[in-house]
Design a protein around this motif. Structure first.
Motif, mmCIF file in Angstrom:
data_model
loop_
_atom_site.group_PDB
_atom_site.id
_atom_site.type_symbol
_atom_site.label_atom_id
_atom_site.label_comp_id
_atom_site.label_asym_id
_atom_site.label_seq_id
_atom_site.Cartn_x
_atom_site.Cartn_y
_atom_site.Cartn_z
ATOM 1 N N ASN A 1 18.400 3.433 -27.558
ATOM 2 C CA ASN A 1 17.879 2.061 -28.025
ATOM 3 C C ASN A 1 19.251 1.078 -28.674
ATOM 4 O OD1 ASN A 1 20.157 3.878 -29.715
ATOM 5 N ND2 ASN A 1 18.688 3.278 -32.062
ATOM 6 N N TYR B 1 19.199 -1.912 -27.242
ATOM 7 C CA TYR B 1 18.728 -2.910 -26.726
ATOM 8 C C TYR B 1 17.252 -2.907 -28.390
ATOM 9 C CZ TYR B 1 21.412 -4.409 -23.360
ATOM 10 O OH TYR B 1 23.038 -4.305 -21.835
ATOM 11 N N ASN B 2 17.509 -2.138 -28.328
ATOM 12 C CA ASN B 2 16.186 -1.519 -29.581
ATOM 13 C C ASN B 2 16.813 -2.080 -31.076
ATOM 14 O OD1 ASN B 2 13.792 -1.938 -30.565
ATOM 15 N ND2 ASN B 2 13.317 -0.324 -29.593
ATOM 16 N N ASN C 1 19.373 -6.880 -29.701
ATOM 17 C CA ASN C 1 17.884 -6.464 -30.103
ATOM 18 C C ASN C 1 16.959 -7.241 -29.340
ATOM 19 O OD1 ASN C 1 15.990 -5.197 -31.199
ATOM 20 N ND2 ASN C 1 16.472 -5.382 -33.702
ATOM 21 N N GLY D 1 14.326 -5.632 -28.494
ATOM 22 C CA GLY D 1 13.042 -5.138 -29.051
ATOM 23 C C GLY D 1 12.644 -3.923 -27.633
ATOM 24 N N GLN E 1 13.255 -0.439 -25.123
ATOM 25 C CA GLN E 1 13.815 0.939 -25.812
ATOM 26 C C GLN E 1 13.752 1.546 -24.059
ATOM 27 O OE1 GLN E 1 14.395 2.624 -28.578
ATOM 28 N NE2 GLN E 1 15.052 4.412 -27.698
#
Length: 217
Positions: free
Chosen positions: A38, A40-41, A47, A49, A51
């Motif tokens: 995660n 980049y989530n 962030n 979004g 995964q």
């Protein structure tokens, strides 16, 4: 003259807006052989979004203190690879459009990448990318140092219609690397904002301000 300023301003702003949906993942900041997960989530990275599946790992070059047998990659010292399992899975719940691209190195075994309309490779196959063998860095020459097998890094991508929610990277585990994974474009980005884009935006906004002031006067 006012019309010239106004036209240029709109061109500048719309040109930047056209690239607003493009995201490039460089995997910098993730530890050597650490799960991307995660990152980049909601994790430590930006962030978006996005995964990644359990087989997706980051790898840092030996030249920079890691365990990766590579150099010459397009940005930083970290890439994406999978050490075991069927491959990397990338889910984008909000979806993305237009295209998908990246750099890859596969001097030993070929691979492939597929873009799907649903999460986890479900739904419609929107596009496939065959990944032929790439040269061996030990005999390739610049930008490769000649000390590492995985180099050079080849840009490749695909355009597609519709909205994608997942990408499956496949190949022989531990024998293929990916970098600068780019969503929203069929040509991979370099991982950093283009200076020219910011200059264009600044000049465009300045033109709008100048036009407004002259009109008000």
């Amino acid at each position: 003259m006012r019309r010239v300023f106004l036209v240029f301003a709109f061109v500048a702003v719309f040109a930047l807006a056209a690239n607003a949906g493009v995201v490039t993942l460089t995997f910098e900041g993730i530890g050597d052989e650490a799960p991307v997960g995660n990152y980049y989530n909601g994790g430590a990275g930006t962030n978006y979004g996005i995964q990644f599946g359990v087989d997706s790992l980051a790898l840092i070059s030996e030249a920079d203190g890691g365990s990766g047998n590579f150099d010459g990659n397009p940005s930083g010292d970290t890439i994406l690879f999978f050490l075991s399992g069927p491959g990397d899975v990338m889910d984008v719940a909000a979806g993305f459009t237009t295209g998908f691209s990246f750099y890859y190195s596969a001097p030993v075994y070929a691979g492939s990448v597929s873009v799907y309309s649903g999460l986890d490779g479900a739904g419609t196959d929107l596009g496939d990318i065959a990944l032929p063998l790439t040269p061996n860095g030990t005999s390739y020459g610049p930008p490769c140092s000649g000390s590492y097998t995985y180099c050079p890094w080849i840009p490749i991508g695909v355009s597609f219609a519709g909205t994608a929610e997942s990408v499956i990277f496949t190949g022989t585990a531990d024998y293929i690397g990916f970098d600068n994974v780019t969503l929203g474009a069929s040509i991979p980005g370099n991982g950093t904002p283009e200076p020219g884009a910011f200059s264009l935006l600044g000049l465009g906004l300045a033109s709008l301000v100048m036009y407004a002031r002259r009109k008000k006067a």
